[in-house]
Design an enzyme around this catalytic site. Structure first.
Site, PDB file in Angstrom:
ATOM      1  N   CYS A 136       0.651  -1.278   0.019  1.00 45.08           N
ATOM      2  CA  CYS A 136      -0.226  -0.033  -0.029  1.00 45.08           C
ATOM      3  C   CYS A 136       0.815   1.208  -0.013  1.00 45.08           C
ATOM      4  O   CYS A 136       0.562   2.200  -0.727  1.00 45.08           O
ATOM      5  CB  CYS A 136      -0.908  -0.091   1.159  1.00 45.08           C
ATOM      6  N   HIS A 146      -2.443   1.155   7.089  1.00 47.27           N
ATOM      7  CA  HIS A 146      -2.867   1.119   5.718  1.00 47.27           C
ATOM      8  C   HIS A 146      -3.165   2.467   5.141  1.00 47.27           C
ATOM      9  O   HIS A 146      -3.372   3.473   5.890  1.00 47.27           O
ATOM     10  CB  HIS A 146      -4.278   0.088   5.521  1.00 47.27           C
ATOM     11  N   HIS A 183      -6.131   1.880  -3.415  1.00 38.39           N
ATOM     12  CA  HIS A 183      -4.977   1.581  -2.503  1.00 38.39           C
ATOM     13  C   HIS A 183      -4.751   0.286  -2.981  1.00 38.39           C
ATOM     14  O   HIS A 183      -5.477  -0.631  -3.833  1.00 38.39           O
ATOM     15  CB  HIS A 183      -5.765   1.543  -1.022  1.00 38.39           C
TER      16      HIS A 183
END
Length: 396
Positions: free
Chosen positions: A302, A354, A366
């Site tokens: 990510c 994240h 993402h």
């Protein structure tokens, strides 16, 4: 006629009774936990964390897997692991069966001494591959050792990922990690030392020599190509010296991160994000699979994805999602605009784990552990529940 000594018999009986009572009092008392109370603790976690996962099915699987723990009482660490793993697997649409399996894997690794902080970083490698408890334990411990070293993060992630993906012997992992750290401390190029070690393992050298010998041979080969970089061996460090070096290293990392943040702020304060370039760069990576530590079109994680997106804007972001959360300006969710970084907590340890990039109209892009680079709605219940904050890189 024989005379019976009743006083002696009574005295011995009293002594035996006292001794028996003493043994009973000294024996460990096994307290049976109230299974209803323990089950309620589990249900509370499932009610809070399960959005996509089927709570009843997962409850049955976890109760069956941890039946003995339930009788003794679910430990705080097990409850924390259950909560943290569910956060992530629910986030990534992993099945109930796989979720229960991973909870068991992480818990057993923790019981074998693997630090939760580092297990948290790598357990999602088990989504698509069967990983043994010993392999995950060795990888997490190696991550901890690397954290207290000068081996760059990208090299660490590639090295540890390979150990899991290629099924290295977990018993060899400590020597291999220490060898890489040693080579870097002696001044050799980290990427070259790591590459030679990994190539030798891939060529089956571990079946012909010990991990210590493999490392020495790898370092010797790199040293022959970089003789001027080789540093003299320092004396063995005391524990106090190691602690001092760790503090200096951490201070340097924090300063580097601060300087990077200042540089980004200075550059972007007078600039403007190019939305067209933003969308082109995102679309270029849609569908690229997720890979722990990955930073290419073959596989990407990510934070590497957001870094690549921002390179199109001539901005170099820090490496990890947590570090990226320290740069830029905080913005509230209602006024987010394209290009803002959005951060989520999907971790065991309760930290940012994240990151994605906002595209507008409630959509962000993402690198998902299960789906690769994709677009999602930030208004979905799951993402709203995990959302921590948004940061704006360009002030204008």
């Amino acid at each position: 006629m024989r005379k019976i000594n009743f006083d002696g018999i009574i005295h011995r009986s009293v002594l035996l009774a006292c001794l028996s009572l003493f043994i009973v009092l000294q024996a460990p008392v096994v307290v049976q936990a109230d299974t209803k109370i323990e089950t309620d603790k589990l249900v509370t976690i499932l009610d809070k964390e399960c959005v996509n996962l089927k709570k009843d099915k997962l409850k049955s699987l976890l109760l069956a897997k941890f039946s003995s723990d339930l009788e003794k009482g679910l430990s705080p660490e097990l409850l924390k692991i259950i909560e943290g793993v569910i956060k992530r697997t629910d986030f990534d649409n992993i099945s109930e069966n796989k979720t229960a399996e991973i909870v068991g894997l992480v818990y057993e690794s923790f019981r074998k001494g693997a630090p939760l902080e580092y297990l948290d970083q790598i357990f999602d490698v088990a989504y698509a591959k069967t990983i043994s408890i010993d392999s995950l334990t060795a990888a997490a411990k190696a991550l901890k050792d690397f954290h207290h070293s000068d081996v760059p993060q990208d090299v660490v992630e590639e090295f540890v990922y390979r150990s899991l993906e290629d099924g290295w012997d977990p018993a060899s992992m400590p020597a291999l990690a220490r060898g890489l750290i040693y080579g870097v401390e002696r001044g050799l190029t980290p990427q070259k030392v790591a590459m030679i070690i990994m190539l030798d393992i891939n060529n089956g050298e571990l079946s012909r020599k010990s991990p210590e010998q493999l490392v020495l041979d790898s370092i010797s080969l790199v040293r022959s190509h970089e003789p001027k970089k080789w540093k003299a061996m320092k004396h063995a460090e005391t524990e106090l010296e190691k602690q001092r070096r760790d503090r200096v290293r951490e201070g340097n990392r924090q300063k580097q991160l601060f300087d990077m943040g200042q540089s980004i702020t200075t550059y972007t304060r007078t600039g403007r994000l190019d939305v067209e370039k933003l969308n082109l760069s995102v679309d270029q990576y849609i569908g690229v699979p997720y890979r722990y530590g990955g930073d290419s079109e073959i596989g990407i994680d990510c934070s590497a994805f957001t870094r690549r997106v921002y390179r199109f804007q001539n901005v170099e972001l820090p490496r990890s999602s947590l570090e990226q959360s320290f740069v830029g300006f905080v913005v509230n969710e209602p006024v987010m605009r394209p290009g803002d970084l959005v951060f989520f907590d999907a971790s065991i340890t309760g930290r940012i784990s994240h990151v994605g990039v906002y595209l507008g109209n409630g959509v962000f892009a993402h690198a998902s552990s299960s789906n690769g680079v994709t677009k999602s709605s930030i208004r979905e219940k799951y993402y709203m529940q995990r959302f921590v904050k948004a940061k704006r890189i360009f002030a204008l």
